[in-house]
Design a protein around this motif. Structure first.
Motif, PDB file in Angstrom:
ATOM      1  N   UNK A 187       0.844  -1.199   0.000  1.00 21.16           N
ATOM      2  CA  UNK A 187       0.000   0.000   0.000  1.00 21.16           C
ATOM      3  C   UNK A 187       0.883   1.254   0.000  1.00 21.16           C
ATOM      4  N   UNK A 188       0.417   2.257  -0.717  1.00 14.57           N
ATOM      5  CA  UNK A 188       1.061   3.561  -0.636  1.00 14.57           C
ATOM      6  C   UNK A 188       0.213   4.410   0.303  1.00 14.57           C
ATOM      7  N   UNK A 189       0.864   5.100   1.198  1.00 12.32           N
ATOM      8  CA  UNK A 189       0.131   5.902   2.184  1.00 12.32           C
ATOM      9  C   UNK A 189       0.954   7.120   2.587  1.00 12.32           C
ATOM     10  N   UNK A 190       0.231   8.195   2.840  1.00 12.14           N
ATOM     11  CA  UNK A 190       0.836   9.425   3.372  1.00 12.14           C
ATOM     12  C   UNK A 190       0.435   9.513   4.835  1.00 12.14           C
ATOM     13  N   UNK A 191       1.404   9.432   5.733  1.00  8.51           N
ATOM     14  CA  UNK A 191       1.100   9.336   7.162  1.00  8.51           C
ATOM     15  C   UNK A 191       1.909  10.371   7.939  1.00  8.51           C
ATOM     16  N   UNK A 192       1.429  10.677   9.119  1.00 12.48           N
ATOM     17  CA  UNK A 192       2.145  11.563  10.040  1.00 12.48           C
ATOM     18  C   UNK A 192       2.133  10.940  11.422  1.00 12.48           C
ATOM     19  N   UNK A 193       3.171  11.233  12.210  1.00 12.95           N
ATOM     20  CA  UNK A 193       3.266  10.612  13.533  1.00 12.95           C
ATOM     21  C   UNK A 193       2.248  11.206  14.484  1.00 12.95           C
ATOM     22  N   UNK A 194       1.852  10.383  15.441  1.00  8.42           N
ATOM     23  CA  UNK A 194       0.800  10.741  16.380  1.00  8.42           C
ATOM     24  C   UNK A 194       1.204  10.208  17.743  1.00  8.42           C
ATOM     25  N   UNK A 195       0.415  10.510  18.753  1.00  8.64           N
ATOM     26  CA  UNK A 195       0.708  10.028  20.101  1.00  8.64           C
ATOM     27  C   UNK A 195       0.411   8.533  20.204  1.00  8.64           C
ATOM     28  N   UNK A 196       0.942   7.856  21.219  1.00  2.00           N
ATOM     29  CA  UNK A 196       0.625   6.435  21.394  1.00  2.00           C
ATOM     30  C   UNK A 196      -0.878   6.209  21.510  1.00  2.00           C
ATOM     31  N   UNK A 197      -1.353   5.128  21.000  1.00  2.00           N
ATOM     32  CA  UNK A 197      -2.776   4.798  21.009  1.00  2.00           C
ATOM     33  C   UNK A 197      -3.275   4.698  22.453  1.00  2.00           C
ATOM     34  N   UNK A 205       4.129   2.189  21.510  1.00  2.00           N
ATOM     35  CA  UNK A 205       4.867   2.967  20.493  1.00  2.00           C
ATOM     36  C   UNK A 205       3.977   4.044  19.884  1.00  2.00           C
ATOM     37  N   UNK A 206       4.622   5.110  19.403  1.00  2.00           N
ATOM     38  CA  UNK A 206       3.875   6.143  18.691  1.00  2.00           C
ATOM     39  C   UNK A 206       3.310   5.535  17.424  1.00  2.00           C
ATOM     40  N   UNK A 207       2.094   5.865  17.135  1.00  6.30           N
ATOM     41  CA  UNK A 207       1.474   5.353  15.924  1.00  6.30           C
ATOM     42  C   UNK A 207       1.463   6.438  14.852  1.00  6.30           C
ATOM     43  N   UNK A 208       1.376   6.010  13.622  1.00  2.00           N
ATOM     44  CA  UNK A 208       1.218   6.918  12.497  1.00  2.00           C
ATOM     45  C   UNK A 208      -0.221   6.836  12.016  1.00  2.00           C
TER      46      UNK A 208
END
Length: 606
Positions: A187-197, A205-208
């Motif tokens: 899969x191609x995806x544009x993601x940004x880091x976020x806080x842990x779930x 871990x930090x999720x994207x």
């Protein structure tokens, strides 16, 4: 000297009348001096206020209604409810152009332009930002990304920071029904880091999550007509054989190019007809630290000069006089420039915008920003890399490069009108019959100060009229009493051998001496009275000058009325009364001396 003594002896024979004449002459002079002093103070204050104050209006399209908006949060497994404004059709700025508006500047709806500046530092070293990346990745096992799903990176297509792990955790955080991902697919995806779930209650871990850059376009024609496009709007897509040769694959490549040029590699360039129309400049939260502001010639001649932020200049070792090469790619009429670093725009064809204007602008000034929001909210603040240029310095049209066209907002639409004309503008605006816009005026307290000026001017006019009428009445009455009523005595003196000239001096010298003394006293009293009257009328209203044009925040300097008298006004008032007395006395004396002494002695005293 003997003639003057003779004249004074005449006046001494009627002491009550003489004293009354002196007091009334002084009173009339004082009225004129007070009125003239107040009028002069009005003029001085108005000229001063005109140089210190400006009246601007900001324009905002009002929402038609507010609706309930629900946003899904995967960590809460629930929706958060928010209120969302819904607008109708975009109202064009052209509605502000109407007869009788009498604008000094504007109206303008400002755009900021994305300038691709890859050779310049946009952030200080060590500044943390949200990490955005475009990757090809596969889940390590079949899973629905309603929570963190481990993803194995196949290749990096774009990343701002180096990412040193072959894996990351992905969650389709705001999607209540995310599609299942399969381990045997890429899969191609544009993601940004976020806080842990589940933060802060859960550790991990930090999720994207999907970044706010879907494959979509808001390109518009002038006046807000959205250009038709067939972009998918996807944030995730399956990569199949020949994917990048497809239309959607081409759009993803356009997004990658835009991310490479846009995020943290571009600076917003705001074009304006005058910096006074930018709220942050108007209210003083932005000020020129080095160099100069734009001049009228810069605007009228379209000179390529610019203002840059102090941090941007320091970070890139720029100084006043240096040239800055600006390739302008697209215009944004919708988002505040403060959010420019988060902007990512594609054309209706799914491509990155090309340059439509390019050239060198000379840095004529470096500005700094004070802490806190401008006028209302954060939207009114300026980006730390924002560059300001005269709108006339852009030679090419941006009509084919409008990345977004939004509603008129207070931070991007404004105009300037003459001080004190808010009521007139509103009256003319009401005649247009246009609903849906909210106009907010800012004049830094000018309206309140102007009210004191109006009261002062009204009082000055009343005193001037009263002083002029009193002066004429007093002089006519007493000159009649001291000259016309003394015609028989004058006839006797002429019969005893006095010439007309000697009689004239006898009749006028005493009167003029009394008037002169009265004028001196009245002028002095009027000088003091004007200051006291002005203080009483205006109540010495004061206004904080923190937000005055050209002043730095927190100086403590105030704007107040100038309540200082002008001795020249009092002197002119006294001189005018004395001149009027001389004229009236001379006229009455001449009329009396035209009569023959025998005729006067043979008749009765008038």
């Amino acid at each position: 000297m003997r003639i003057i003594k003779t004249s004074l002896l005449r006046l001494r024979r009627t002491p009550v009348r003489t004293i009354l004449f002196f007091l009334l002459a002084a009173f009339a002079t004082a009225l004129l001096a007070v009125g003239g002093g107040l009028w002069q103070m009005c003029r001085t204050n108005m000229l001063r206020f005109e140089s210190l104050f400006q009246t601007i209006g900001t324009v905002e399209q009002k929402p038609e209604r507010y609706v309930r908006s629900e946003i899904w949060y995967a960590d809460l497994e629930d929706y958060k409810v928010r209120s969302k404004a819904e607008y109708g059709e975009i109202i064009a700025p052209s509605v502000l152009d109407f007869e009788g508006a009498e604008y000094l500047k504007g109206p303008e709806k400002r755009a900021w332009y994305a300038a691709y500046l890859p050779d310049y530092e946009m952030m200080d070293a060590g500044t943390g930002v949200t990490h955005v990346m475009v990757v090809e990745a596969s889940p390590t096992e079949n899973a629905v990304p309603a929570g963190p799903v481990e993803m194995e990176i196949k290749s990096f297509l774009y990343t701002y920071y180096p990412y040193n792990s072959p894996k990351f955790y992905f969650c389709d955080h705001n999607n209540p029904s995310p599609e299942k991902l399969y381990a045997d697919r890429t899969y191609i995806m544009c993601v940004s880091d976020y806080i842990p779930h589940g933060y802060p209650d859960a550790e991990g871990p930090r999720e994207y999550i999907p970044a706010d850059y879907p494959i979509t376009s808001t390109q518009a024609a002038p006046e807000g007509i959205l250009l038709p496009n067939h972009l998918s709007g996807n944030q995730i897509a399956e990569v199949t054989p020949g994917f990048y040769a497809t239309e959607e694959g081409q759009h993803w490549q356009g997004l990658i190019r835009e991310l490479e040029m846009g995020i943290w590699k571009s600076a917003p360039v705001t074009a304006t007809e005058n910096t006074d129309l930018i709220p942050a400049f108007y209210d003083g939260s932005v000020y020129i630290e080095q160099g100069r502001e734009f001049t009228p010639e810069d605007y009228s001649e379209g000179r390529r000069v610019c203002l840059v932020n102090r941090k941007f200049a320091r970070r890139n070792e720029l100084k006043v006089g240096d040239s800055l090469h600006l390739p302008l790619r697209y215009a944004n009429y919708s988002a505040p420039s403060e959010r420019a670093s988060w902007n990512c725009s594609l054309t209706a064809e799914g491509e990155a915008f090309s340059v439509f204007e390019e050239g060198d602008w000379e840095i004529c000034g470096i500005y700094d920003m004070l802490p806190g929001a401008s006028l209302k909210s954060k939207d009114y603040q300026m980006d730390q890399n924002e560059i300001i240029i005269p709108k006339s310095s852009i030679k090419n049209s941006d009509e084919d490069h409008i990345a977004a066209w939004g509603y008129m907002e207070g931070w991007n639409t404004s105009f300037e009108i003459p001080n004190g004309s808010i009521g007139h503008w509103k009256e003319q605006w009401e005649k247009q019959g246009i609903d849906g816009l909210e106009i907010t005026f800012y004049d830094k307290g000018y309206t309140i100060l102007e009210d004191g000026i109006r009261r002062m001017r009204k009082m000055a006019f009343i005193l001037l009229v009263a002083g002029a009428v009193s002066t004429l009445c007093v002089l006519l009455f007493f000159c009649h009493m001291f000259i016309t009523k003394q015609s028989r005595r004058t006839a006797i003196e002429r019969s005893l051998g006095m010439s007309k000239g000697q009689c004239t001096w006898v009749l006028m010298s005493g009167i003029l001496l009394i008037v002169l003394c009265g004028c001196i006293l009245g002028s002095a009293g009027g000088y003091v009275g004007a200051v006291r009257a002005a203080g009483s009328i205006t109540q010495v209203e004061r206004f904080d000058r923190n937000y005055s044009s050209g002043m730095m925040y927190g100086t403590g300097e105030e704007i107040s009325y100038i309540l200082e008298g002008d001795w020249r006004v009092s002197a002119v008032s006294g001189a005018a009364v004395l001149a009027a007395a001389a004229g009236i006395a001379a006229a009455m004396t001449g009329r009396s001396l035209r009569k023959e002494p025998l005729a006067l002695l043979g008749g009765r005293e008038d």
